[in-house]
Write an enzyme that holds these catalytic residues in place. Sequence first.
Site, PDB file in Angstrom:
ATOM      1  N   ASP A  81      59.131  65.866  43.383  1.00 14.06           N
ATOM      2  CA  ASP A  81      60.381  66.544  43.044  1.00 14.06           C
ATOM      3  C   ASP A  81      60.847  67.213  44.330  1.00 14.06           C
ATOM      4  O   ASP A  81      60.294  68.233  44.745  1.00 14.06           O
ATOM      5  CB  ASP A  81      60.104  67.578  41.939  1.00 14.06           C
ATOM      6  CG  ASP A  81      61.296  68.505  41.684  1.00 14.06           C
ATOM      7  OD1 ASP A  81      62.388  68.230  42.224  1.00 14.06           O
ATOM      8  OD2 ASP A  81      61.124  69.493  40.943  1.00 14.06           O
ATOM      9  N   LYS A  91      69.295  70.271  51.046  1.00 13.21           N
ATOM     10  CA  LYS A  91      69.481  69.163  50.107  1.00 13.21           C
ATOM     11  C   LYS A  91      70.967  68.979  49.781  1.00 13.21           C
ATOM     12  O   LYS A  91      71.423  67.887  49.492  1.00 13.21           O
ATOM     13  CB  LYS A  91      68.683  69.441  48.837  1.00 13.21           C
ATOM     14  CG  LYS A  91      68.779  68.343  47.792  1.00 13.21           C
ATOM     15  CD  LYS A  91      67.811  68.595  46.664  1.00 13.21           C
ATOM     16  CE  LYS A  91      68.060  67.699  45.483  1.00 13.21           C
ATOM     17  NZ  LYS A  91      67.111  67.996  44.395  1.00 13.21           N
ATOM     18  N   GLU A 127      66.485  63.301  38.255  1.00  6.80           N
ATOM     19  CA  GLU A 127      65.667  64.432  37.812  1.00  6.80           C
ATOM     20  C   GLU A 127      65.612  64.583  36.288  1.00  6.80           C
ATOM     21  O   GLU A 127      64.522  64.762  35.729  1.00  6.80           O
ATOM     22  CB  GLU A 127      66.157  65.724  38.469  1.00  6.80           C
ATOM     23  CG  GLU A 127      65.793  65.778  39.954  1.00  6.80           C
ATOM     24  CD  GLU A 127      66.631  66.764  40.741  1.00  6.80           C
ATOM     25  OE1 GLU A 127      67.353  67.572  40.134  1.00  6.80           O
ATOM     26  OE2 GLU A 127      66.574  66.716  41.978  1.00  6.80           O
ATOM     27  N   ASP A 185      69.208  70.997  33.126  1.00  7.93           N
ATOM     28  CA  ASP A 185      68.413  71.278  34.330  1.00  7.93           C
ATOM     29  C   ASP A 185      69.203  72.159  35.293  1.00  7.93           C
ATOM     30  O   ASP A 185      70.109  71.690  35.967  1.00  7.93           O
ATOM     31  CB  ASP A 185      68.029  69.937  34.987  1.00  7.93           C
ATOM     32  CG  ASP A 185      67.205  70.131  36.266  1.00  7.93           C
ATOM     33  OD1 ASP A 185      67.056  71.276  36.734  1.00  7.93           O
ATOM     34  OD2 ASP A 185      66.711  69.118  36.791  1.00  7.93           O
TER      35      ASP A 185
END
Length: 578
Positions: A10, A72, A149, A171
């Site tokens: 992850d 990211k 994800e 999420d």
Amino acid sequence: MDTDPVIGIDLGTTNSAVAFLGPDGPVLIPNAVGGRLTPSVVGVDESGAVLVGAAARELRVLRPDRCASLFKRYMGTDHPTTVAGRTYSPEELSGLVLRSLKADADAYFKRPVTRAVITVPAYFNDRQRKATIAAGRIAGLAVERILNEPTAAAIAYGFHDEGDKKLLVFDLGGGTFDVSVVELFEGTLEVRASAGESALGGEDFTRAVAARVLETRGVAFERAEARTPKLVSRLIQQCERAKCLLSREESAAVRVPDDAGEYGPGSAEVTVTREQLEKWVSPVLARVELPIRRVLGDAKLTPAQLDEVILVGGATRMPLVVRRVAEVLGKEPRRRLNPDEVVALGAAVQAGLVGRSAAVEDLVVTDVAPFTLGVAVAKQFGGDMREGYFDPVIDRNTTIPVSRVKRYSTMVPNQTVIVVRVYQGEARRAEENLPLGEFEVKGIPPGPAGQEVDIRFTYDLNGVLEVEATVVATRRTVTHVIARHARGMTEEQIRRAVRDMDKLKAHPRDEEANRLALHRAERAYKELAADLRQALGLLLDGFEAALEGRDKEAIARHRAALEQFLSLHDPAGDGGDE
Ligand code: AMP
């Protein structure tokens, strides 16, 4: 145990984790300081050595100029980040985080691990996915599969689940927000729809709190960021701690440093209540609603048709987030697994599948195309021909792998060439979408307008798009793989990055805990009152002397004393593992 383990990673905006599929299910691999989550922070210390994880996060508080985080968000762009005078691409920074996770796995298995499954937000486009694959390669990992994800989270839950179900995966991590509808049907896991925002997460809640705390003191956040970056970086750390505390307490203290970022006479203490927090972050919280409604619309489901709502990501620990999700869906969400770890656990199950582990033979995973993919076309309006319209070939949220063909025709007589321009996006006009590539199809037989060309789009599980154009009259075919043509790192650039990263100085892995203790103590030193400072100073002197002396036993003894002191007195007190 499989002879060639495949790890599941992850690669998060704020935290990353690595896991593998053991005989009894997925297992997280601890990092060099014993934590299960590794902060996605890269730093360079005074000796010029690269730090990744908790130690870098500590360094960031005092030396933001020597650290990079949240990179990211720049994946798939050319955005460079300068760290201690050297610039890094987003792929290189992510590559350094992956390298550190790979080192943890290497140490765990006592041999080099070379294959991985890496997760990305469902919202990542083609370029962002390829940048993630490049980051893996920079870290010495062959990326076997890129996994969304929310899909990974559903796998982590579905792995233990029997029976058919419709799930909504909510999420909310540190910096990304995804919401997906996932269907479990006869052992098949299918993402029906995904939506979200690639720049929304817990950090935005923290910043909202910091901005309002500054505002109560008559200072505008943006101005403070430009003028007093140290104050802001330390205040954000304080607000982060307060925010997490307010998930279980009614109020929390925030120390506001002075303009130089110090806790001297110019500093102050502000108490933030849970009620204030909820008011302050409400504009940020409001942004989660639209993607929930959109994903249900895309999946053609009403909230009542959902069997379960799963919460993923550290920010779902906030009670106000849980409440809002419950309000919007009219259903109490579940959080059976640790929300910080669930994505890595799901990636590990998928990695096991890639490694052909027997435990998951029955689990089939399908996924969706996160964006509409299509070509630019001209349209005839009366006698008028207008160019630049977007014509979808694969619709958003189509289950992948998928292959779709559409027939197009030439617009003018004796047109022997067409240019196929491929775009990704939802806008009606091509130019408002993301151009993925273009190629020419020649050799169309001369004749009247209306010569036909079939354009086939094939989109695979890694989000790689192959576009094939066939001239119907001659069966002549031209194939174009977007993977190679989309802007991104070339093979040569990746090789160079690997060489560059190899040249960077690093501390030995077994010294990681020493680095963390040192940076944490140095940060805490600046924040403590005079008497405690003096005590910590003495402990630090002893620890540094032990480090100089390279006596392992003395180092361990002094570090234990230092850690003991910090666990009692460190005001930021988050030890580096949440
Ligand atoms: P993740 O990327 O899933 O690790 O999520 C990280 C985010 O979760 C950060 O923004 C944290 O501030 C947030 N977070 C972690 N624990 C808590 C907590 N107890 N209360 C509120 N937010 C939290």
